[in-house]
Scaffold this active site. Structure first.
Site, PDB file in Angstrom:
ATOM      1  CG  ASP A  66       6.309   5.230 -18.063  1.00 34.55           C
ATOM      2  OD1 ASP A  66       5.775   4.186 -17.468  1.00 34.55           O
ATOM      3  OD2 ASP A  66       5.076   5.477 -18.450  1.00 34.55           O
ATOM      4  CG  ASN A  89       9.993  -0.954  -4.538  1.00 39.86           C
ATOM      5  OD1 ASN A  89       8.662  -1.490  -3.520  1.00 39.86           O
ATOM      6  ND2 ASN A  89       9.842   0.161  -4.917  1.00 39.86           N
ATOM      7  CE1 TYR A 154      -0.946  -1.839  -4.335  1.00 39.27           C
ATOM      8  CE2 TYR A 154      -1.524  -2.133  -2.630  1.00 39.27           C
ATOM      9  CZ  TYR A 154      -0.858  -2.264  -3.475  1.00 39.27           C
ATOM     10  OH  TYR A 154       0.720  -1.992  -2.407  1.00 39.27           O
ATOM     11  CE  LYS A 158       1.866  -4.897  -4.739  1.00 34.52           C
ATOM     12  NZ  LYS A 158       3.092  -4.620  -5.332  1.00 34.52           N
ATOM     13  CB  THR A 189       6.058   6.282   0.973  1.00 33.08           C
ATOM     14  OG1 THR A 189       4.625   5.165   0.252  1.00 33.08           O
ATOM     15  CG2 THR A 189       5.938   4.425   1.557  1.00 33.08           C
TER      16      THR A 189
END
Length: 244
Positions: A66, A89, A154, A158, A189
């Site tokens: 984790d 990733n 988020y 990124k 996904t």
């Protein structure tokens, strides 16, 4: 296999490789001949990815961790050992009204999407630089390049990953380590809400979302000798969304 095996003798650590883009990337790197270290949290899913790679004639092993836990992150580094390719990733997304994001989720988001890649690079890149070769590929997002309602936190993770990509290229590429990022668009996904992904895909120039394999093929190119003059780049793989 007919796939060109241009990564023979290369070891690659792919984080978050038990599903989605990471799984597709791990399997694609395996087809190219890399020995893949498949990282994830779910042993069964990770082992299934290893089985897929080995069934196609590749080499792979699974390491569970984790990455929001610094101790487990250190354990992953120890178990992986020196690698030639690092694919950052692993991570997750959160979308919603800004006021609905609680502190614990905010901290976990940045721990997974920013802190973990940072300290994996800190642990592994100096060894790459010392031997004069290596490749780091960060899976970023178009959310870090454009404004998306509900995506402030988020998108910030990124955008940070893209900024770190450029800084790491400046730091490590003079020693032979290439560092690049893929700013992926909407990708279908298992961990993403399909209705959101389809809606975002409809806004691209290609009017659709991507499959994980489409991102994985770009990633395999960046890891290969064919990309020997590419570093410090944030490559848009978003169906043209950030072009408009």
């Amino acid at each position: 296999m007919n796939q060109q095996r241009d990564l023979e003798g290369i070891s690659a650590l792919v984080t978050g490789a038990s599903s989605g883009i990471g799984q597709a990337a791990a399997e694609e790197l395996g087809r190219h001949g890399a020995e893949v270290i498949v990282h994830g949290r779910d042993v069964a899913r990770g082992s299934a990815v290893v089985d897929t790679i080995t069934a196609e004639g590749g080499k792979a092993r699974f390491v569970a961790a984790d990455l929001t836990d610094p101790n487990q992150l250190d354990g992953l580094v120890d178990q992986a050992g020196p690698v030639d390719v690092l694919v950052n990733n692993a991570g997750f997304s959160w979308f919603g009204p800004t006021g609905d994001l609680d502190v614990a989720t905010f901290d976990r988001l940045f721990a997974a999407n920013v802190r973990a890649p940072y300290f994996l690079v800190a642990a592994l890149a100096p060894t790459m630089a010392a031997r004069g070769s290596g490749c780091i590929i960060n899976v970023a997002s178009m959310a870090g390049q454009i404004g998306l309602a509900g995506g402030a936190a988020y998108g910030a993770t990124k955008a940070t990953l893209a900024a770190m990509t450029r800084a790491w290229a400046a730091e490590f590429s003079p020693s032979g380590v290439r560092v690049n990022a893929i700013a992926a668009g909407p990708v279908l996904t298992p961990g993403a809400a399909p209705e959101r992904i389809e809606a975002l895909g409809a806004m691209t120039l290609l009017s659709r979302a991507a499959q994980p394999s489409e991102i994985a093929e770009i990633l395999a190119f960046l890891a290969s000798p064919k990309a020997s003059y590419v570093t410090g780049a944030v490559i848009a793989a978003d169906g043209g969304r950030t072009a408009i």
